[in-house]
Design an enzyme around this catalytic site. Structure first.
Site, PDB file in Angstrom:
ATOM      1  N   ARG A 158      -1.713   3.716  -7.331  1.00  0.00           N
ATOM      2  CA  ARG A 158      -1.706   2.931  -6.090  1.00  0.00           C
ATOM      3  C   ARG A 158      -1.911   3.820  -4.865  1.00  0.00           C
ATOM      4  NH1 ARG A 158       3.374  -0.938  -4.882  1.00  0.00           N
ATOM      5  NH2 ARG A 158       4.372   1.069  -4.513  1.00  0.00           N
ATOM      6  N   GLU A 191       4.515 -12.297   1.816  1.00  0.00           N
ATOM      7  CA  GLU A 191       5.614 -11.528   1.243  1.00  0.00           C
ATOM      8  C   GLU A 191       6.721 -11.333   2.260  1.00  0.00           C
ATOM      9  OE1 GLU A 191       4.828  -7.041   0.949  1.00  0.00           O
ATOM     10  OE2 GLU A 191       2.826  -7.884   0.682  1.00  0.00           O
ATOM     11  N   LYS A 226      -0.164   0.642   0.879  1.00  0.00           N
ATOM     12  CA  LYS A 226       1.138   1.027   1.417  1.00  0.00           C
ATOM     13  C   LYS A 226       0.963   1.943   2.630  1.00  0.00           C
ATOM     14  CE  LYS A 226       5.673   1.446  -0.768  1.00  0.00           C
ATOM     15  NZ  LYS A 226       6.079   0.081  -0.443  1.00  0.00           N
TER      16      LYS A 226
END
Length: 419
Positions: free
Chosen positions: A163, A301, A265
């Site tokens: 990721r 989210e 992220k």
């Protein structure tokens, strides 16, 4: 474990916690810093330097802890098996400064150099560093657990490495290979082994960072990058622990937009939620649930975790479409739920479906699985499971945490044992 970093290999001993009433071995004066800290690192760039002087004795670095870990770096690195002297029964989710951090650097088109373990301390950046001026930075989060037999476990670290690479491509940054990432995580965890909580008391939270540390004035990728890992022992993320949390749906502020960086992220994604989150907490809510910014009716989210709804035997969660972070715990819960006979759907989930759900829960590295006790939307509050823990939330939480802690056989192949 063979490594190309600052140590040749690790030698570890069996974990034996101090007996009750025994004086702590960490209350004596610490030994002097290892010799490597006094040697000038010729490869360190001017834009990022580790502040090494007096770190070991600087009590300000340990304002949250009285513990010490007597690890010494040498050609053969022996990590003590004792626990640091802190209150393991009252760990929250905050910084407890440990002993070592890992640093690896690279210049564009050259690749990352060999990393090294250094005493945890401040770093120095040029005011014109890319991460400070243009937010060119990413972070990851994962955990290490200690078993009763002293073995140390990581949960799917390769997924975090992958990721990070995906995020780096979006942010125009070079990134360590997955193998470099996992090796660096292992070294950092073992160097801070005595800060890993006893079984059942928490975990060692691992925070890898990738940042543009080189100087840049115009809008452009930085010429130099730093990969850094630090760790901290942690307990529950939410003060409620496994108790249900109370969320409020935000209708005017949005976390991400199509085509943006919501799916990686990026450090900037989290600063964007602080205003709404702070306002929600001031009103007594635990956190904020965000909607899509186009239709303003589909779930995205929570500030730091993914959301799931349960209706009968069907579990639904918003699909990954570029604005939602592909959580590793999210991915794991989907697989665990399916293995236990649930039907799992990844799709658009509306507010109406949420309000009519049997049960709601959140997932994330920090929270693992957190049941939702209530949702407030436009001033109306809906309660789930009479404000208690839902059966599905409890079932999935138990299944995943027992796997993470090594209490059941790992049929998924997700656990990496490093000791």
């Amino acid at each position: 474990m063979e490594s190309g970093a600052a140590v040749a290999r690790f030698q570890t001993t069996t974990f034996v916690p101090p007996s009750k009433g025994q004086s702590s071995p960490f209350l004596h004066p610490p030994p002097p810093p290892p010799p490597f800290l006094s040697q000038k690192n010729s490869s360190s760039p001017a834009s990022l330097k580790v502040q090494k002087q007096s770190l070991f004795a600087d009590s300000t670095l340990r304002s949250n802890s009285t513990g010490r870990c007597d690890a010494v770096l040498s050609d053969t690195y022996s990590v003590p098996s004792r626990l640091a002297d802190i209150d393991w029964d009252n760990l929250g989710f905050g910084i407890i400064q440990t002993d070592y951090m890992y640093i690896m650097k690279c210049r564009r088109e050259v690749g990352f150099s060999k990393g090294e373990l250094l005493r945890f301390g401040n770093i120095e950046l040029s005011p014109s560093a890319g991460v400070l001026n243009y937010g060119q930075g990413l972070f990851e989060g994962l955990k290490a657990y200690r078993k009763q037999d002293g073995k140390i476990l990581l949960f799917r670290p390769g997924e975090n490495g992958l990721r990070l690479r995906m995020g780096a491509e979006r942010m125009c940054m070079p990134a360590p290979s997955v193998e470099q990432f996992v090796d660096a995580v292992k070294e950092t965890v073992l160097a801070n082994e005595c800060w890993i909580p006893p079984p059942g008391k928490g975990s060692l939270y691992i925070r890898p960072l990738l940042m543009g540390s080189g100087s840049v004035l115009g809008i452009a990728p930085a010429p130099e990058y730093t990969f850094l890992i630090y760790v901290s022992p942690v307990g529950n993320y939410f003060k409620e622990g496994m108790s249900p949390i109370n969320l409020v749906i935000e209708t005017t502020v949005h976390r991400a937009s199509p085509g943006g960086t919501g799916g990686v992220k990026s450090i900037g994604n989290y600063a964007a939620v602080l205003k709404a989150q702070t306002a929600a907490k001031a009103k007594g809510y635990t956190d904020v649930l965000y909607l899509d910014c186009v239709h303003k009716k589909y779930l995205e989210e929570v500030s730091s975790c993914n959301v799931f709804i349960v209706k009968g035997n069907v579990i639904a969660t918003p699909e990954i479409k570029g604005t939602i972070l592909p959580g590793i715990t999210r991915k794991s819960i989907i697989d665990v739920a399916r293995s236990q006979g649930f039907e799992v759907e990844e799709r658009h989930v509306t507010v109406d479906e949420l309000l009519n759900a049997d049960e709601v829960f959140c997932t994330g590295t920090a929270v693992v699985v957190s049941p939702v006790g209530s949702i407030t939307y436009l001033g109306e509050r809906v309660t789930y499971c009479d404000g208690g823990i839902g059966a599905v939330s409890q079932q999935l939480y138990t299944a995943l945490t027992r796997l993470q802690m090594g209490l059941v056989e790992d049929k998924m192949g997700w656990i990496v044992e490093i000791k």
